[in-house]
Structure formats: C-alpha cells, structure tokens
Design an enzyme around this catalytic site. Structure first.
Site, short mmCIF file in Angstrom:
data_model
loop_
_atom_site.label_atom_id
_atom_site.label_comp_id
_atom_site.label_asym_id
_atom_site.label_seq_id
_atom_site.Cartn_x
_atom_site.Cartn_y
_atom_site.Cartn_z
N PRO A 9 -38.67 18.35 19.79
CA PRO A 9 -39.02 19.05 19.34
C PRO A 9 -40.21 19.45 18.96
O PRO A 9 -41.34 20.12 17.64
CB PRO A 9 -38.45 19.80 18.17
CG PRO A 9 -37.77 18.32 17.34
CD PRO A 9 -38.13 17.43 18.47
N GLY A 13 -41.57 21.41 22.96
CA GLY A 13 -41.26 21.60 22.98
C GLY A 13 -40.05 22.88 21.97
O GLY A 13 -39.52 23.79 22.73
N LYS A 183 -53.12 15.20 36.97
CA LYS A 183 -53.53 15.58 35.72
C LYS A 183 -53.43 13.49 34.79
O LYS A 183 -54.87 13.61 34.05
CB LYS A 183 -52.33 15.01 35.05
CG LYS A 183 -52.09 16.17 33.83
CD LYS A 183 -51.60 17.03 33.28
CE LYS A 183 -51.48 17.75 31.56
NZ LYS A 183 -50.54 17.86 31.16
N ASN A 187 -57.13 12.72 32.40
CA ASN A 187 -56.42 12.26 31.50
C ASN A 187 -57.20 10.94 31.12
O ASN A 187 -57.86 10.14 30.11
CB ASN A 187 -54.83 11.70 30.80
CG ASN A 187 -54.54 13.98 30.58
OD1 ASN A 187 -55.81 14.94 29.63
ND2 ASN A 187 -53.04 13.89 31.09
O1 KPL Z 1 -54.76 17.37 28.37
C1 KPL Z 1 -55.83 16.48 27.65
C2 KPL Z 1 -55.49 16.64 26.72
O2 KPL Z 1 -56.16 16.38 25.43
O3 KPL Z 1 -54.21 15.15 26.91
C3 KPL Z 1 -57.26 16.65 28.21
C4 KPL Z 1 -57.15 17.77 29.79
C5 KPL Z 1 -58.28 16.25 27.92
C6 KPL Z 1 -57.82 18.29 27.40
O4 KPL Z 1 -58.13 17.90 26.26
#
Ligand code: KPL
Length: 306
Positions: A9, A13, A183, A187
């Site tokens: 949660p 969530g 993604k 990241n």
């Molecule tokens: O997905 C993100 C995160 O903070 O985990 C980014 C893209 C870096 C945006 O803050």
C-alpha cells in the site's frame, strides 16, 4: 464486480486502490492495518475520502476470503518476490498477477516462477503519500500493460480497459520488455547520480554533472543495443538515449528522484533492479560498465552505512 488485491500500500498501490474502488472490489494488503477512511487528492486539487478495505497478510491467512481476479504487486522492486511468497499459499496458482515494479529484476523471475498469467505494468502516473491515510495524485500519466512472453494479450486488454475506466489511462502492449528496459535506462542515468549528490533532477543539466550523465548514457546505450532494445522515439543509438534522458530531466527538473528519497529516508534503494540488470547484461555481453559499476558500488556503500 471483479476483486483486486493490491499487495503493497505505497503511493501507487493506494492510487490504484482509490481509482479501482468504484469499479471493483478492492483490498489493500500490507504489513500493518491502515485507517479505513483514505483520502485521495486529485491532480486538480479535489479531495476525495473513500472507505478502502485493508488487511494484513496474517489476517488473510486466518480468514481467507474469496480468491481475487487479479493480484497487483505494488511493492518496491526488491520486495516483490517476498511479498508474493507471503501470499502465494492463499491464492490459486492460476491467479493473474500484475507487477508494477521499476527496473527489470522481479518481472522475469516471477514470470518464470508463477504458474498463472503475469502481467507487467509500467506507469508515469505520479503519486506520493501524505501519511497513513492520504495519497496525492500529483500528475496524470500513462500506463502500459503486457506480459513478457506475449501470451496474455486479452487479459492485458481487459486490465487496460478497466484502468482507463478508473481514470488511469492505460494501453495493452506487446512490447512491455522494451518499455521496461527503456524506463530502466532513464532511471539508471538519473537516479544514482542525483541520489549520490543529493540534488534534484534538474541540476544534472549543470556543468558539475552533465558530463557524467553523458558518460553513463554511453554505457547504457551500448547495453541496450546488445539487449536488442530499440532507441526511443525512432531515434538512432546513443544520441536518442541521451535526448530522452535530457527530456525526462527537463520535465522532472523539480523532482526528488525516488532513489534520492530512499537514501534520505535511509531505506534500501532499487539499485539492484535498475543498475543490477544493466551490469549483469554488460558482463554477459563483454561490454564495459565502469561508470555503472562505480555508481552501484557507491550507492551500496551509502546503504551499508545506515
Ligand atoms: O522515475 C523517476 C524516479 O524518480 O524514480 C525519475 C524519472 C528519475 C523521475 O524522478
């Protein structure tokens, strides 16, 4: 009405629970009970209070309810497998799972281990918690849903339609692996650097950090090529990856990235799910990954201190 259990949660969530509650039977499952009255603040600033059912896994073990149509796992990446294990004996092995984790660690493992369908979701919905009874839906995004082996397209479509009806715009896709790695690439270029330096995302554009971003993206782009992950936006190689990273840095300039929030709160980070698969892939393909390895080591040292 279908039944959806949401295991974990946290912010996503609870956003999911609030959104689905008018359309499905929802139960939030965590390590401790939450107040039944839960508050959602919408991106438009509207406050909605809803009754959300929450249970602990222990409660479920004692008083098992009807099996759910979907179990969503919305924990951090490194907790997903343990969370599933805590519940696995209480649900039929054919139960569809939906994995909402960052990175690419729990998704292949759970897909391989779980007998039933395993969908993966990647979302740009923005949300944060404001205590035990509140979540703020900070920004609307888009969610993509699919399974790694492309065997459950109809199920992904059903879920995407429900999510969209619930206000979380979603699309069923056949390239979820590509999207998860894309993604992860972004990241990896942003999260460790801002976490180690205690800065907001936008500061990466400055002289102090921009060369380091470029150097990390160079390693990431080579790994993506080896993994067969297409560069974003129909672009070419490293330049396309760099353009995407700068675009995300720009659009999240004021954000405290999740890894920085974890470091500040002295929580374990998701480095194992973000940097781990990249380093493992680089080693498998004989590629250099000194920058990624150094970032992973430095974050690991920080985690070891607390
Ligand atoms: O997905 C993100 C995160 O903070 O985990 C980014 C893209 C870096 C945006 O803050």
């Amino acid at each position: 009405m279908t039944t959806h259990w949401i295991l974990g949660p946290g912010a996503i969530g609870r956003l999911l629970a609030h959104s689905l509650a008018p359309f499905a039977e929802v139960a939030l499952i965590g390590r401790r009970d939450l107040p039944a009255q839960q508050r959602l603040t919408t991106p438009e600033g509207e406050v909605r209070v809803q009754h959300l059912t929450s249970f602990t896994v222990v409660h479920f073990a004692v008083d098992a309810p009807e099996p759910p149509a979907f179990v969503h796992i919305t924990t951090k990446a490194m907790s997903a497998e343990a969370a599933l294990e805590s519940l696995a004996s209480l649900i039929p092995p054919s139960t569809p799972l939906v994995l909402w984790q960052n990175g690419f660690l729990s998704q292949p493992r759970i897909t391989q281990a779980w007998p039933g369908p395993v969908l993966c979701a990647t979302t740009t919905e923005g949300a944060y918690l404001t205590g035990d009874d509140g979540v703020v839906h900070a920004g609307r995004g888009h969610t993509f849903v699919g399974d790694l082996n492309n065997q459950h397209g109809e199920l992904a479509k059903t879920l995407a339609e429900l999510l969209t009806q619930a206000g979380l715009t979603a699309t069923a896709v056949t390239d979820i692996r590509q999207r998860l790695w894309q993604k992860l690439a972004v990241n990896a270029a942003i999260n460790p650097l801002v976490a180690l330096n205690g800065v907001r995302n936008g500061e990466l554009r400055g002289e102090a950090y921009s060369d380091r971003v470029v150097a990390v993206v160079k390693e990431v782009a080579a790994i993506m090529l080896a993994e067969g992950i297409a560069p974003p936006n129909n672009g070419q190689g490293e330049a396309a990856w760099l353009a995407l990273v700068w675009q995300v840095v720009e659009s999240t300039a004021n954000n405290k990235a999740s890894m920085l929030q974890d470091i500040e709160a002295k929580r374990p980070t998701e480095r194992g799910a973000i940097l781990g698969p990249l380093i493992e892939s680089a080693e498998r393909h004989g590629l250099a990954c000194h920058k990624l390895q150094a970032l992973n080591d430095d974050i690991g040292l920080l985690e070891a201190i607390y």
